[in-house]
Design a protein around this motif. Structure first.
Motif, PDB file in Angstrom:
ATOM      1  N   THR A  42       0.830  -1.205   0.000  1.00 59.33           N
ATOM      2  CA  THR A  42       0.000   0.000   0.000  1.00 59.33           C
ATOM      3  C   THR A  42       0.858   1.246   0.000  1.00 59.33           C
ATOM      4  O   THR A  42       0.591   2.201  -0.731  1.00 59.33           O
ATOM      5  CB  THR A  42      -0.915   0.008   1.232  1.00 59.33           C
ATOM      6  OG1 THR A  42      -1.637  -1.213   1.273  1.00 59.33           O
ATOM      7  CG2 THR A  42      -1.877   1.160   1.193  1.00 59.33           C
ATOM      8  N   LEU A  43       1.887   1.211   0.827  1.00 59.05           N
ATOM      9  CA  LEU A  43       2.747   2.387   0.914  1.00 59.05           C
ATOM     10  C   LEU A  43       3.539   2.595  -0.377  1.00 59.05           C
ATOM     11  O   LEU A  43       3.783   3.729  -0.796  1.00 59.05           O
ATOM     12  CB  LEU A  43       3.698   2.243   2.106  1.00 59.05           C
ATOM     13  CG  LEU A  43       3.027   2.373   3.472  1.00 59.05           C
ATOM     14  CD1 LEU A  43       4.000   2.012   4.577  1.00 59.05           C
ATOM     15  CD2 LEU A  43       2.493   3.778   3.678  1.00 59.05           C
ATOM     16  N   THR A  44       3.918   1.505  -1.001  1.00 60.31           N
ATOM     17  CA  THR A  44       4.623   1.624  -2.277  1.00 60.31           C
ATOM     18  C   THR A  44       3.718   2.273  -3.320  1.00 60.31           C
ATOM     19  O   THR A  44       4.134   3.190  -4.040  1.00 60.31           O
ATOM     20  CB  THR A  44       5.062   0.232  -2.761  1.00 60.31           C
ATOM     21  OG1 THR A  44       5.865  -0.364  -1.755  1.00 60.31           O
ATOM     22  CG2 THR A  44       5.854   0.330  -4.044  1.00 60.31           C
ATOM     23  N   ASP A  45       2.492   1.784  -3.358  1.00 60.47           N
ATOM     24  CA  ASP A  45       1.513   2.375  -4.284  1.00 60.47           C
ATOM     25  C   ASP A  45       1.309   3.860  -3.973  1.00 60.47           C
ATOM     26  O   ASP A  45       1.268   4.697  -4.871  1.00 60.47           O
ATOM     27  CB  ASP A  45       0.171   1.649  -4.183  1.00 60.47           C
ATOM     28  CG  ASP A  45       0.240   0.258  -4.772  1.00 60.47           C
ATOM     29  OD1 ASP A  45       1.240  -0.028  -5.466  1.00 60.47           O
ATOM     30  OD2 ASP A  45      -0.691  -0.532  -4.535  1.00 60.47           O
ATOM     31  N   GLU A  46       1.171   4.117  -2.700  1.00 58.04           N
ATOM     32  CA  GLU A  46       0.929   5.489  -2.269  1.00 58.04           C
ATOM     33  C   GLU A  46       2.096   6.391  -2.658  1.00 58.04           C
ATOM     34  O   GLU A  46       1.905   7.509  -3.148  1.00 58.04           O
ATOM     35  CB  GLU A  46       0.721   5.508  -0.744  1.00 58.04           C
ATOM     36  CG  GLU A  46       0.504   6.881  -0.150  1.00 58.04           C
ATOM     37  CD  GLU A  46      -0.787   7.525  -0.637  1.00 58.04           C
ATOM     38  OE1 GLU A  46      -1.603   6.817  -1.261  1.00 58.04           O
ATOM     39  OE2 GLU A  46      -0.960   8.729  -0.419  1.00 58.04           O
TER      40      GLU A  46
END
Length: 281
Positions: free
Chosen positions: A207-211
């Motif tokens: 999720t953080l990578t996507d974010e």
DNA sequence: CGAGGTTCTACCATTACGTCA
DNA sequence: CTTGACGTAATGGTAGAACCT
């Protein structure tokens, strides 16, 4: 795991707040000293318990359970059943015994006379191990034993000596075996929880990578926008914020928001996707 | 009162056995 | 029948706490 080293580190702080104990829970030593008090970590971790099926009555002696449940059984437990039928008789603990005699000697010192008797029988039987070899025989717990142990584990994940004794007597096992089962059970619980944590952290990471990717893109777009829009040229860059969800450019301050299309972020804020999907809105 | 020894338990890593595909 | 994977009982070692001398 080194989240700080992660390439997508955006300064976000990931807090893993699970109702579960940490991977190294505080140890509760010497419950025997507090036999009348609940053990500090006696509360089972409900999230990790597998459903268990209890077939026997809690107070029912194990040999009764065996007799009632396995009459004409004919399954893979038959051998174990025989072992426990034998174990019910005073001279036949050899089938379940692989006890190290050294431990027996050490433990005998402070055991109650009853337990000493059991342990002596075990150790003697162990010494007489059929062919004389020291190969340890692995006991296979029956469903009933496992179920009762599970039940007990749900009530308290650690046992004080009295509980251990009682449970051992009830299951027709040696106290050491009950102790070992609880140790292994705690280990399995912990392993399972670790796996769950791992999965959760993987998801967080994704999720953080996507974010991060999305924010980078937004940044690019903002830069492009800033260059192409003369209106913004006199605005300090820090005063511009964009809602990551609706992708609207915010105004200055909350009270000015109604007057101005821009918003001033009071301080750099990072929002948590799990608790606040669109903090900027 | 503090130090050292003993005992007990929890925990951990590992081994090894039993079962199953 | 053999074999490898898997689950788990059992072992051995270590650390911390309480108690005793």
């Amino acid at each position: 795991m080194g989240f700080d080293d992660h390439p997508c580190n955006t300064g976000l702080v990931l807090g893993l707040g699970l109702p579960q104990e940490s991977t190294s829970p505080p140890k509760a030593h010497n419950p025997s000293r507090f036999a009348n008090k609940p053990s500090p970590n006696s509360a089972p971790t409900s999230a990790t318990f597998e459903p268990s099926l209890t077939l026997g009555l809690p107070g029912e002696p194990y040999h009764q359970l065996v007799a009632s449940n396995y009459k004409g059984g004919g399954n893979s437990h038959e051998e174990a059943i025989d072992l426990y039928r034998q174990a019910s008789s005073p001279h036949s603990h050899s089938a379940v015994s692989s006890f190290s005699s050294g431990r027996v000697v050490k433990r005998e010192r402070d055991l109650s006379s009853e337990e000493v008797e059991v342990e002596k029988v075990s150790s003697r039987a162990s010494d007489e191990d059929e062919d004389g070899s020291n190969a340890r025989k692995k006991l296979r717990l029956t469903k009933e034993q496992s179920a009762l142990l599970e039940e007990s584990f749900k009530q308290h994940s650690t046992l004080n000596p009295k509980q251990k004794q009682a449970l051992a007597r009830q299951l027709n096992l040696r106290p050491r075996q009950v102790e070992v089962w609880f140790q292994n059970r705690r280990a399995r619980t912990k392993l399972k929880q670790t796996e769950v944590d791992c999965e959760f952290l993987k998801k967080c990471c994704e999720t953080l990578t996507d974010e991060n990717r999305r924010l980078q893109k937004e940044l690019q777009e903002l830069k492009a926008l800033k260059l192409s829009q003369p209106l913004y040229m006199h605005m300090p860059a820090a005063t511009l914020t964009m809602c990551p969800s609706c992708e609207r450019i915010g105004g200055v301050g909350s009270e000015g928001a109604s007057k101005s299309p821009f918003s001033m972020a009071p301080k750099p804020h990072f929002y948590n996707h799990f608790t606040n999907p669109s903090a900027a809105c």
